[in-house]
Design a protein around this motif. Structure first.
Motif, PDB file in Angstrom:
ATOM      1  N   ASP A   1       4.156  -1.757   1.187  1.00  0.00           N
ATOM      2  CA  ASP A   1       3.435  -2.460   2.461  1.00  0.00           C
ATOM      3  C   ASP A   1       2.510  -3.217   2.453  1.00  0.00           C
ATOM      4  O   ASP A   1       1.754  -3.684   3.406  1.00  0.00           O
TER       5      ASP A   1
ATOM      6  N   CYS B   1       4.751  -8.879   2.262  1.00  0.00           N
ATOM      7  CA  CYS B   1       5.617  -8.972   3.360  1.00  0.00           C
ATOM      8  C   CYS B   1       6.873  -8.407   3.158  1.00  0.00           C
ATOM      9  O   CYS B   1       7.554  -8.264   2.018  1.00  0.00           O
ATOM     10  N   ILE B   2       7.848  -8.262   4.194  1.00  0.00           N
ATOM     11  CA  ILE B   2       9.136  -7.858   4.151  1.00  0.00           C
ATOM     12  C   ILE B   2       9.849  -8.838   3.389  1.00  0.00           C
ATOM     13  O   ILE B   2      10.745  -8.438   2.248  1.00  0.00           O
TER      14      ILE B   2
ATOM     15  N   GLN C   1      11.980  -3.610  10.726  1.00  0.00           N
ATOM     16  CA  GLN C   1      12.532  -4.431   9.984  1.00  0.00           C
ATOM     17  C   GLN C   1      12.882  -3.675   8.430  1.00  0.00           C
ATOM     18  O   GLN C   1      14.038  -3.813   7.977  1.00  0.00           O
TER      19      GLN C   1
ATOM     20  N   GLU D   1       7.616  -4.624  11.762  1.00  0.00           N
ATOM     21  CA  GLU D   1       7.672  -4.699  10.562  1.00  0.00           C
ATOM     22  C   GLU D   1       8.395  -3.275   9.856  1.00  0.00           C
ATOM     23  O   GLU D   1       9.184  -3.205   8.933  1.00  0.00           O
TER      24      GLU D   1
ATOM     25  N   TYR E   1       2.000  -1.544   8.070  1.00  0.00           N
ATOM     26  CA  TYR E   1       3.002  -2.191   8.705  1.00  0.00           C
ATOM     27  C   TYR E   1       2.700  -2.107  10.082  1.00  0.00           C
ATOM     28  O   TYR E   1       2.482  -0.985  10.352  1.00  0.00           O
TER      29      TYR E   1
END
Length: 463
Positions: free
Chosen positions: A207, A210-211, A190, A187, A183
Motif C-alpha cells: 500500500d 498505487c493499485i 480495488q 483502494e 489505502y
C-alpha cells in the motif's frame, strides 16, 4: 516477518481441543495459499509440538527426514542414528510418547500418499487399537481439496476416525483491509477485486504504491509468482487443465449461463458440465441461484461465477494477453487490466455490501433478523441483494451502486418496482428497502430508506 492476521475462530478451535487432553484427529484443508500452514505455525508458537512437512520424495527419504525431526524433539540420539524404516515404526514410537499431551502435525499429507498409498490404513490401525486411548493431538493438513475430502469420505480407511475438521477459507473483505492500512476504502475494494481473500496473494501488494503500479510490478512481471500461479495450482489439481482454462476464461469474460459457456468454448454440454462440477468441488467457481429458489439443484436459473477474485482477474485480464506480455506490450495489458477491474468491481461491491449486512445482522441493528441473503433475478430483472426471514415473512431489498453519481429517489422507485416481481409470500410479507452507494445520496432520500455509503462500510469493518 509477515504479520499474522485474524483466524481467531480457527485458533480458538485448536486451543479448545488441545486443552481437552482427549485424543484428537483434526483434518485441516483448504485451497493452496489461503494460510493453512501459517495458522498451524502460529498455534505452534504457544504449544510444543512436532511439525512434519510432506514432500514429493520416496517413502525412505520421508521417513529418514521425519526421524531426524522427531529425534530432535525428544533429544533421542538413538533414533537420530537409526531412522524409521516403516510407518509402523514411526507410529509405534509416537504411541509410546503419547502418554503425555503430544501434538503431531503432518502438513501436505497428500504428498505422502503418492509414495505411501497404504498410510491411511496404517493410521487407521494405530488409531483404532492404540492412539485413540492416548493423548495424541494429530493434525493432518493438505491443499489438495479433492484428496483431503476423499480422506474424510465413506470409502476412506479414516472415515469416522477424525474428531474434527477445519476448512480454511479465504479471508473476508473485512480481514483483507488489515493488509493495506494506508489505502483508503476505495483502494481496499480495488485490491480485493484483484486479489480476493487469499493470504499469499494479499501479502504481495504494497500500500505504499498505487493499485495500478502493484498490478504492473507484482502481477504482470514474469519473475513474480502471481504471474502464473493459477496455472501451477490448476496443473497440480487437474489432469487436463487446458479445457478448464478455456472455461474459466469464458466465465471471467461474462459468460455465466451453461449454454453461453458451451457455445464459447466449443465443447459438448456434458463435458462442460463435468468440468464445471470439478471446479466447484475445488472451490474455484460456484453455481449461484436466485435467493428465493426452494430447490436450488433443480432450477434452470443457475449462473456460474468465479469464486476466487484473483482467478477471475487473472483469467479475465492476464491469461488472454500472455503473448502481449511476452512481446513486452506491458502498457497495453495494463490498460486491459484496469478496464477489466472497472467492469467487475460493481460485482465485488455487491459481495462486500452483503458481507456488511451479515455483520450488522449479527448485531441486530437491522429492522429484522434475516437467515438467508443473496441475489435475485428473473429474466431481465435483477436485485443485487435480497435478505429473508421465512418465519416472520420479512424481506429486505437492496440496490448497490458503484457509480460516480449520487443515488436518488429514482433508484429507490425502480427497486420498489422490481420488488413487486419477487414471488415470495407476496400477500402477507413485510418489506424493507436499503440502498448502498459509492458516491453518497441525494437529499430526497432522507428518512425514506436505509442508506449506507462507503464510510458506513469502512467504520463497521474496522471495528
Amino acid at each position: 516477518m509477515e504479520k499474522f492476521i485474524n483466524r481467531k475462530y480457527e485458533l480458538g478451535v485448536l486451543e479448545e481441543r488441545f486443552l481437552s487432553e482427549r485424543s484428537e484427529m483434526i483434518i485441516i484443508y483448504g485451497r493452496r495459499r489461503v494460510g493453512k500452514t501459517e495458522l498451524i505455525q502460529k498455534f505452534l508458537t504457544n504449544v510444543s509440538g512436532i511439525y512434519l512437512l510432506g514432500r514429493e520424495e520416496s517413502e525412505f527419504d520421508q521417513l529418514r527426514r521425519f526421524s531426524s525431526i522427531i529425534a530432535s524433539h525428544f533429544n533421542d540420539d538413538v533414533l537420530l542414528k537409526n531412522h524409521f524404516r516403516s510407518w509402523d515404526a514411526l507410529f509405534e514410537y509416537i504411541n509410546r510418547e503419547s502418554e503425555k499431551r503430544l501434538m503431531l502435525v503432518i502438513d501436505e499429507f497428500p504428498y505422502l500418499l503418492k509414495s505411501s498409498s497404504a498410510l491411511p490404513s496404517i493410521i487407521q490401525d494405530y488409531w483404532d487399537n492404540k492412539l485413540r486411548y492416548k493423548k495424541l493431538f494429530l493434525v493432518l493438513c493438505g491443499s489438495s481439496i479433492g484428496m483431503m475430502e476423499n480422506l474424510m469420505g465413506y470409502t476412506s480407511p479414516l472415515y469416522g476416525r477424525r474428531t474434527g475438521q477445519l476448512l480454511i477459507k479465504p479471508f473476508r473483505f473485512k480481514d483483507t483491509m488489515k493488509f493495506f492500512p494506508h489505502y483508503d476504502i476505495k483502494e481496499k475494494i480495488q485490491a480485493y477485486t484483484i486479489l480476493g481473500g487469499t493470504a499469499a496473494y494479499l501479502s504481495q501488494f504494497s500500500d505504499s504504491i498505487c493499485i495500478k503500479e502493484n498490478i504492473k510490478c507484482k502481477i504482470l512481471r514474469k519473475d513474480n509468482f502471481l504471474f502464473m500461479d493459477p496455472v501451477f495450482i490448476l496443473r497440480e489439481e487437474l489432469d487436463e487443465p487446458r479445457y478448464y482454462f478455456s472455461i474459466l476464461k469464458s466465465i471471467a469474460n461474462g459468460n455465466t449461463k451453461l449454454g453461453n459457456i458451451v457455445n464459447d468454448v466449443g465443447l459438448p454440454k456434458g463435458i462442460v458440465g463435468k468440468y464445471l462440477s470439478v471446479l466447484i468441488d475445488l472451490h474455484i467457481i460456484e453455481r449461484e441461484v436466485p435467493v428465493t429458489e426452494f430447490h436450488p439443484q433443480k432450477t434452470r436459473k443457475g449462473l456460474y461465477k468465479i469464486k476466487d477474485n484473483f482467478f477471475r482477474f487473472w483469467f479475465g485480464s492476464v491469461y488472454p494477453y500472455l503473448e502481449s506480455i511476452e512481446q513486452g506490450n506491458m502498457d497495453f495489458v495494463l490498460d486491459k487490466a484496469v478496464n477489466f477491474i472497472e467492469r467487475v468491481i460493481p460485482f465485488t461491491y455487491e459481495d462486500i455490501c452483503r458481507e456488511f449486512l451479515v455483520e450488522i445482522n449479527q448485531k441486530n441493528t437491522l429492522p429484522f433478523l434475516f437467515f438467508r441473503a443473496g441475489r435475485w433475478w428473473d429474466g431481465g430483472n435483477e436485485i443485487d441483494i435480497v435478505a429473508l426471514n421465512e418465519e416472520t415473512k420479512e424481506i429486505l431489498f437492496c440496490e448497490c451502486k458503484w457509480t460516480e453519481k449520487k443515488v436518488g429517489l429514482k433508484i429507490l422507485n425502480e427497486l420498489k418496482e422490481k420488488a413487486k416481481l419477487v414471488q415470495w409470500h407476496n400477500q402477507d410479507r413485510k418489506e424493507y428497502f436499503a440502498l448502498f452507494s459509492k458516491s453518497g445520496f441525494e437529499a430526497d432520500l432522507k428518512d425514506k430508506v436505509l442508506l449506507f455509503d462507503l464510510n458506513d462500510l469502512s467504520e463497521e469493518f474496522e471495528k
